[in-house]
Every structure is written in structure tokens, then in C-alpha cells.
Design a protein around this motif. Structure first.
Motif, mmCIF file in Angstrom:
data_model
loop_
_atom_site.group_PDB
_atom_site.id
_atom_site.type_symbol
_atom_site.label_atom_id
_atom_site.label_comp_id
_atom_site.label_asym_id
_atom_site.label_seq_id
_atom_site.Cartn_x
_atom_site.Cartn_y
_atom_site.Cartn_z
ATOM 1 N N PRO A 83 4.863 -10.054 50.275
ATOM 2 C CA PRO A 83 4.075 -8.817 50.430
ATOM 3 C C PRO A 83 5.015 -7.632 50.630
ATOM 4 O O PRO A 83 6.142 -7.782 51.105
ATOM 5 C CB PRO A 83 3.257 -9.074 51.700
ATOM 6 N N ARG A 142 0.790 -5.107 41.819
ATOM 7 C CA ARG A 142 -0.584 -5.564 41.658
ATOM 8 C C ARG A 142 -0.685 -6.595 40.534
ATOM 9 O O ARG A 142 -1.426 -7.585 40.662
ATOM 10 C CB ARG A 142 -1.462 -4.351 41.344
ATOM 11 N N ARG A 169 0.119 -9.861 41.667
ATOM 12 C CA ARG A 169 -0.850 -10.332 42.658
ATOM 13 C C ARG A 169 -0.217 -10.497 44.039
ATOM 14 O O ARG A 169 -0.413 -11.498 44.729
ATOM 15 C CB ARG A 169 -1.501 -11.643 42.186
ATOM 16 N N PRO A 201 0.401 -8.638 47.878
ATOM 17 C CA PRO A 201 -0.208 -7.636 48.765
ATOM 18 C C PRO A 201 0.674 -6.394 48.917
ATOM 19 O O PRO A 201 1.892 -6.493 49.041
ATOM 20 C CB PRO A 201 -0.326 -8.376 50.110
ATOM 21 N N TYR A 202 0.004 -5.256 48.908
ATOM 22 C CA TYR A 202 0.670 -3.975 49.147
ATOM 23 C C TYR A 202 -0.097 -3.272 50.261
ATOM 24 O O TYR A 202 -1.253 -2.870 50.089
ATOM 25 C CB TYR A 202 0.693 -3.130 47.878
ATOM 26 N N ILE A 203 0.535 -3.155 51.431
ATOM 27 C CA ILE A 203 -0.128 -2.601 52.609
ATOM 28 C C ILE A 203 0.570 -1.309 53.031
ATOM 29 O O ILE A 203 1.800 -1.272 53.147
ATOM 30 C CB ILE A 203 -0.112 -3.605 53.776
ATOM 31 N N ASP A 221 -3.529 -1.912 48.980
ATOM 32 C CA ASP A 221 -4.674 -2.829 49.035
ATOM 33 C C ASP A 221 -5.408 -2.640 50.359
ATOM 34 O O ASP A 221 -6.628 -2.774 50.427
ATOM 35 C CB ASP A 221 -4.183 -4.274 48.915
ATOM 36 N N CYS A 280 -1.336 -10.284 55.999
ATOM 37 C CA CYS A 280 -0.464 -10.963 55.030
ATOM 38 C C CYS A 280 -0.919 -12.397 54.802
ATOM 39 O O CYS A 280 -0.935 -12.893 53.669
ATOM 40 C CB CYS A 280 0.989 -10.939 55.508
ATOM 41 N N LEU A 297 -4.229 -12.253 52.730
ATOM 42 C CA LEU A 297 -4.067 -11.815 51.343
ATOM 43 C C LEU A 297 -3.246 -12.791 50.497
ATOM 44 O O LEU A 297 -3.355 -12.804 49.274
ATOM 45 C CB LEU A 297 -3.421 -10.426 51.307
ATOM 46 N N THR A 298 -2.399 -13.583 51.149
ATOM 47 C CA THR A 298 -1.609 -14.585 50.417
ATOM 48 C C THR A 298 -2.179 -15.986 50.567
ATOM 49 O O THR A 298 -1.659 -16.932 49.973
ATOM 50 C CB THR A 298 -0.147 -14.593 50.905
#
Length: 290
Positions: free
Chosen positions: A156, A189, A192, A194-196, A216, A275, A278-279
Motif C-alpha cells: 500500500p 489503481r 489494485r 491501496p492508496y491512502i 481510496d 491496509c 484493503l489488501t
């Protein structure tokens, strides 16, 4: 002159007048409360009484955020120091040197790789102390390199934003970082991953108009100012009074631009949980006692 100056000999006088270091006490901008600087640092630069979140340096934030304070700092890509040979009251290259000496960082963005509750993450921290956290070529390249590293390592990507916008001394070169970082987000993206985004005070201008609003999940620190143009400019343009708390984190959460407002001390556990969600990875089991 007082009696010490008149009566006490100079050598003894020098002993009586001990030098007191400056900045031992820090005043809260919100409540006016005076806080001892070591107590403030121990509380992650959050004023204990009012909860006001003061600025925290990139290295201090990373040390508090990563497991055991351990992380690998990534080397920032080299870019031309002064592409426009800009000068105002002083040369731009001199401003860069001053900011590097003051912060100990190459530019406004520091990249690091480490673990967050056992989960590998790539983290970027934008430091407002470096030229107002402005987005220039170096900062843009660092963010792009960090996102590319996240794709390569399958981790991430978390960014703590703090900026006044694009760096005027680099003109169009700074503005070009907006679409370039946007493309880098699209690559994250597509992979796939995560981008926080964690908004800190303030996050404005071209940073808000590009990668900062593409996460995201959007988290904000309490009281953080988040927006594009300043509130005064907006009021003068629309000729109307803005609502109370406009552009503050809490206002934006109520209006759907921020997902949650999280105090600094709770960010580690909150981001670790996100994290994992999302993963789709389970929480690492604690090591068994020997």
C-alpha cells in the motif's frame, strides 16, 4: 540600571545571569496554553489541553508511525536545482540550500519503506517546513518514485500531505507535477494497491487539485485546513460569507470530501486496519514467548 549592575562585580554578575534557551515553552495557537516543548514532543506535537495538532517533522512522524520507529528512507530522484534560474529577493538555489539545512531533507517530500503493525507499506511525508511543502519537480519525482516502488514491492502507498500548493519558483515545471502524479496514482489503481491520503494542516492549492484528492480513503487530522483557493479569496469572488468552519477537516467530513477525522495518536492503528482490509490480509500473529 538595577543594583546588580551597580554593586556586583562583572565575573559574579555573569554567574548570576545564566542564559536561558529559547523555545522551551510553546504557545498553543488555539487556546493560548503554554506547553513545555518536551511534553509536546512526547505527545506527537499535539497540545494536551486543547488537542490542537501542531506541525510535526517528517522524520519524527515516520519514527512514531513505523513499527519500532524503524524504516528505510528511499533516495530522492535528482532533478535540476533551478530550471528557470529564478530570483526574487534572493536566488532560488540559495532558498533550497537554506531549507535543506533547516530540515535536513532533500526536498519537501520524504519517502520511506517499513512495516506498520507487521504490514509492509510505502509512505511519503510532505513537510510544510520545507518551502511551505510546495510541489516542485523534486517533490513530484519523489511521489512518483514512491508509487512506482509500491507497485514493484506490492505494498500500500500512504501519503501525509501538507502544502501551500505548486512551487512558484519552478513555474510550469511545478504545474506539470499535477498530471504526472495523477498518472502515477492511476498506475497504483491498475495494480489494485491501496492508496491512502492523510490530510494534515494545511493541504491546499495544486496538491489538493491532484494526488491529494485521489485516494481510496481520505483521512484528515483534526482542524486541518483542506482546500484549493483560500477562504478569503473565495469570499471576495462569490461576495458571500462562508459557513463556520469552512475548509476544516470536520466540515469536509460532514460534506463527504473526507472519510474520517483521526487524531494523530490513533492514526497508526487506523491505517494498519485499513491496509489489512484493503489488501485482505489477516493481522500478523504476535511472536510466541520463548
Amino acid at each position: 540600571m538595577n543594583w546588580i549592575d551597580n554593586v556586583v562585580p562583572p565575573k559574579i554578575r555573569s554567574l548570576l545571569r545564566r542564559e536561558t534557551p529559547e523555545n522551551l515553552w510553546v504557545k498553543c495557537p488555539e487556546s493560548g496554553q503554554l506547553v513545555f516543548h518536551k511534553d509536546l514532543e512526547a505527545n506527537l506535537m499535539v497540545v494536551p489541553g486543547s488537542g490542537y495538532h501542531m506541525a510535526i517533522g517528517a522524520k519524527a512522524r515516520l519514527a512514531a508511525f513505523m513499527d519500532d520507529g524503524a524504516y528505510e528512507e528511499l533516495t530522492a530522484p535528482e532533478v535540476p536545482a533551478d530550471p528557470l534560474k529564478f530570483r526574487d529577493v534572493k536566488r532560488y538555489v540559495d532558498r533550497i540550500k537554506e531549507n535543506r539545512a533547516k530540515t535536513g531533507a532533500y526536498d519537501a517530500v520524504t519517502l520511506a519503506h517499513g512495516k506498520l503493525e507487521g504490514h509492509e507499506v510505502m509512505v511519503a511525508v510532505q513537510d510544510f517546513a520545507f518551502q511551505g511543502g510546495s510541489l516542485g519537480m523534486a517533490a513530484g519525482e519523489s511521489i512518483i518514485a514512491g508509487m512506482a516502488a509500491a507497485v514493484e514491492r506490492r505494498t500500500p502507498f500512504i501519503i501525509f500531505t501538507a502544502s501551500g500548493g505548486a512551487r512558484m519558483q519552478e513555474g510550469m515545471f511545478a504545474l506539470m507535477q499535477m498530471p504526472r502524479t495523477t498518472v502515477a496514482v492511476r498506475r497504483l489503481r491498475a495494480a489494485r494497491l491501496p492508496y491512502i491520503v492523510v490530510f494534515t494542516n494545511p493541504t491546499t492549492g495544486g496538491v489538493t487539485a491532484s494526488y491529494a484528492m485521489l485516494g481510496d480513503v481520505h483521512i484528515a487530522e483534526p482542524g486541518a485546513v483542506i482546500g484549493f483557493a483560500g477562504a478569503r479569496v473565495i469570499e471576495q469572488t462569490i461576495r458571500e460569507r462562508l459557513p463556520e468552519g469552512f475548509q476544516r477537516a470536520e466540515y469536509l467530513r460532514l460534506h463527504g470530501m473526507v472519510d474520517m477525522v483521526v487524531p494523530r495518536r490513533e492514526q497508526r492503528s487506523t491505517l494498519a486496519r485499513l491496509c489489512r482490509l484493503l489488501t485482505r490480509e489477516p493481522r500478523p500473529e504476535p511472536a510466541a514467548a520463548a
